[in-house]
Design an enzyme around this catalytic site. Structure first.
Site, PDB file in Angstrom:
ATOM      1  N   SER A 190      37.347  48.378  14.606  1.00 51.61           N
ATOM      2  CA  SER A 190      38.514  48.757  13.835  1.00 51.61           C
ATOM      3  C   SER A 190      38.459  50.257  14.089  1.00 51.61           C
ATOM      4  O   SER A 190      38.753  50.917  15.267  1.00 51.61           O
ATOM      5  CB  SER A 190      38.420  48.512  12.591  1.00 51.61           C
ATOM      6  OG  SER A 190      39.564  48.908  11.635  1.00 51.61           O
ATOM      7  N   ASP A 344      45.812  39.799  14.000  1.00 49.54           N
ATOM      8  CA  ASP A 344      45.545  41.073  13.604  1.00 49.54           C
ATOM      9  C   ASP A 344      46.630  42.202  13.810  1.00 49.54           C
ATOM     10  O   ASP A 344      47.067  41.987  14.829  1.00 49.54           O
ATOM     11  CB  ASP A 344      44.149  41.371  14.601  1.00 49.54           C
ATOM     12  CG  ASP A 344      43.775  43.068  13.994  1.00 49.54           C
ATOM     13  OD1 ASP A 344      44.052  43.349  13.037  1.00 49.54           O
ATOM     14  OD2 ASP A 344      43.053  43.350  15.011  1.00 49.54           O
ATOM     15  N   HIS A 374      41.735  40.397  11.361  1.00 47.32           N
ATOM     16  CA  HIS A 374      41.117  41.778  11.137  1.00 47.32           C
ATOM     17  C   HIS A 374      39.939  41.416  10.492  1.00 47.32           C
ATOM     18  O   HIS A 374      40.060  41.144   9.177  1.00 47.32           O
ATOM     19  CB  HIS A 374      42.101  42.714  11.037  1.00 47.32           C
ATOM     20  CG  HIS A 374      41.645  44.307  11.074  1.00 47.32           C
ATOM     21  ND1 HIS A 374      41.550  44.733  12.560  1.00 47.32           N
ATOM     22  CD2 HIS A 374      40.750  44.910  10.323  1.00 47.32           C
ATOM     23  CE1 HIS A 374      41.048  46.117  12.389  1.00 47.32           C
ATOM     24  NE2 HIS A 374      40.646  46.298  11.033  1.00 47.32           N
TER      25      HIS A 374
END
Length: 404
Positions: A190, A344, A374
């Site tokens: 991320s 995601d 995610h």
């Protein structure tokens, strides 16, 4: 009175949870390809419960939302493993945690520098401790977990600065930690994955430092400019990174006024000449055809708003958008593993960066998780709360690092 007070308090918390459950079923999109959807629904309801409670505490003036969410990380249970030596250190003012296998080695080990995700406010050393231990044991490596400065006390560009400075310090002292200078991997997920890209770029051409051997980018943040990519629409309500939550984290970390929310979403802060220059890298036209959905043609960017640009032009900085780094630097980057998840919101950001690497001849291993979402990588060590997609990502990352 005490019993009445406790009953009212209990009703308050129950009411918040009921609200969180309603909010989940009214707004969340649960992917049809996901295994164990009930588990995801439960975890997302808990997540929304914590967010809602944090927002209420902030409105009551008790503490900020991000401070409360950050405090919750203290509850994370750390698993101690007798096979590892774990040492908390400071590189200057940057807290780091060093993981070293106790077993004897015939020579220096591979090194991993890990930048955790967490939206700029979560991702503490404790939060990523168990995952780091797992990576060390499975790959027989020495791992440095970087505890960069976070919200709400620190803002842009603190994460980039801390990740870069911690990496430089570690690279200068590898031998003292038993690390092979020719086998150092940068890894992150991320926002941490985005800073893997940025830091790897910043280290290109540093003759005074060992060269990074490989980079592992798990659903990375590679740009904050085009927020109208197909995945930003398709997955805008998929747990655990909805568009609203992502934008909130971006605005708080980048210290932007929420007044500009629509301008950032619509791209009206982007100067026309800037878009003409970088559209070739930012446009959805660069995505593989299977990810360009029929009928997807947003009006982007919108009419230029100079005031929005002047207030938010730091979004265009290359440290925030490694996707825009020049060709000469990109061509010198080490081999990469790029992990993307179908469900995601950042899927297309990863794909665009992968194309930039491939176009400049950088060896790329792409691992796409069809049932992934995610944050799923973080669940890979959670046993009951893990998902098949979590284990797929974990195994892909471990397998790639072991090949270095």
């Amino acid at each position: 009175m005490l019993i009445l007070g406790l009953a009212l308090l209990g009703s308050f918390f129950v009411g918040i949870f009921i609200w969180a459950v309603l909010q989940h079923f009214l707004t969340a999109d649960i992917p049809s390809t996901l295994q164990y959807p009930t588990k995801l629904r439960f975890l997302h309801c808990v997540f929304l419960y914590m967010l809602t409670l944090a927002e209420i505490l902030e409105k009551l003036g008790i503490c900020s939302m991000l401070s409360f969410l950050k405090l919750l990380q203290v509850c994370v249970r750390i698993k101690k493993d007798d096979r590892l030596t774990v040492t908390d250190l400071y590189f200057g003012t940057i807290p780091v945690r060093l993981f070293q296998p106790k077993a004897a080695s015939s020579g220096p080990r591979r090194g991993i520098i890990f930048f955790p995700g967490g939206g700029g406010f979560m991702g503490s050393l404790d939060f990523f401790h168990n995952l780091s231990s797992l990576l060390v044991l499975e790959t027989d490596s020495v791992l440095l977990l970087v505890g960069y400065r976070k919200l709400p006390d620190h803002h842009y560009p603190s994460i980039y600065q801390d990740c870069l400075n911690a990496s430089i310090h570690f690279l200068k002292t590898l031998k003292s930690y038993g690390v092979d200078p020719s086998r150092v991997v940068l890894c992150g997920d991320s926002i941490g994955g985005g800073h893997v890209a940025s830091v790897t770029q910043a280290l290109v051409g540093r003759s005074d430092l060992p060269q990074i051997k490989a980079q592992v980018l798990v659903y990375p943040v590679t740009q904050l400019i085009n927020l109208q990519l197909p995945s930003h629409w398709q997955n805008r309500n998929v747990p655990f990174l909805s568009r609203k939550f992502m934008m909130t984290c971006v605005f708080k970390y980048m210290v932007m006024d929420f007044h500009w929310w629509d301008a950032i979403l619509g791209g009206t802060f982007i100067p026309p000449e800037f878009w003409r220059k970088y559209q070739k890298w930012l446009s959805a036209d660069n995505l593989p055809s299977r990810f360009r959905k029929p009928g997807y043609r947003p009006l982007f960017p919108g009419p230029f708003n100079e005031a929005a640009y002047l207030e938010n032009k730091h979004l265009l900085d290359v440290e925030n958008t490694p996707l825009l780094r020049d060709d000469e630097t990109i061509a010198q980057l080490p081999a990469a593993l790029v992990v993307s998840c179908e469900h995601d919101i950042l899927r297309d950001d990863a794909l665009l960066y992968m194309k930039r690497l491939e176009d400049q001849g950088v060896p790329v291993t792409w691992y796409h998780v069809e049932d992934g979402f995610h944050g799923s990588f973080l669940f890979s060590d959670k046993k009951f709360f893990s998902f098949p997609c979590s284990l797929k990502i974990r195994n892909a990352v471990i397998g790639y690092i072991k090949s270095i």
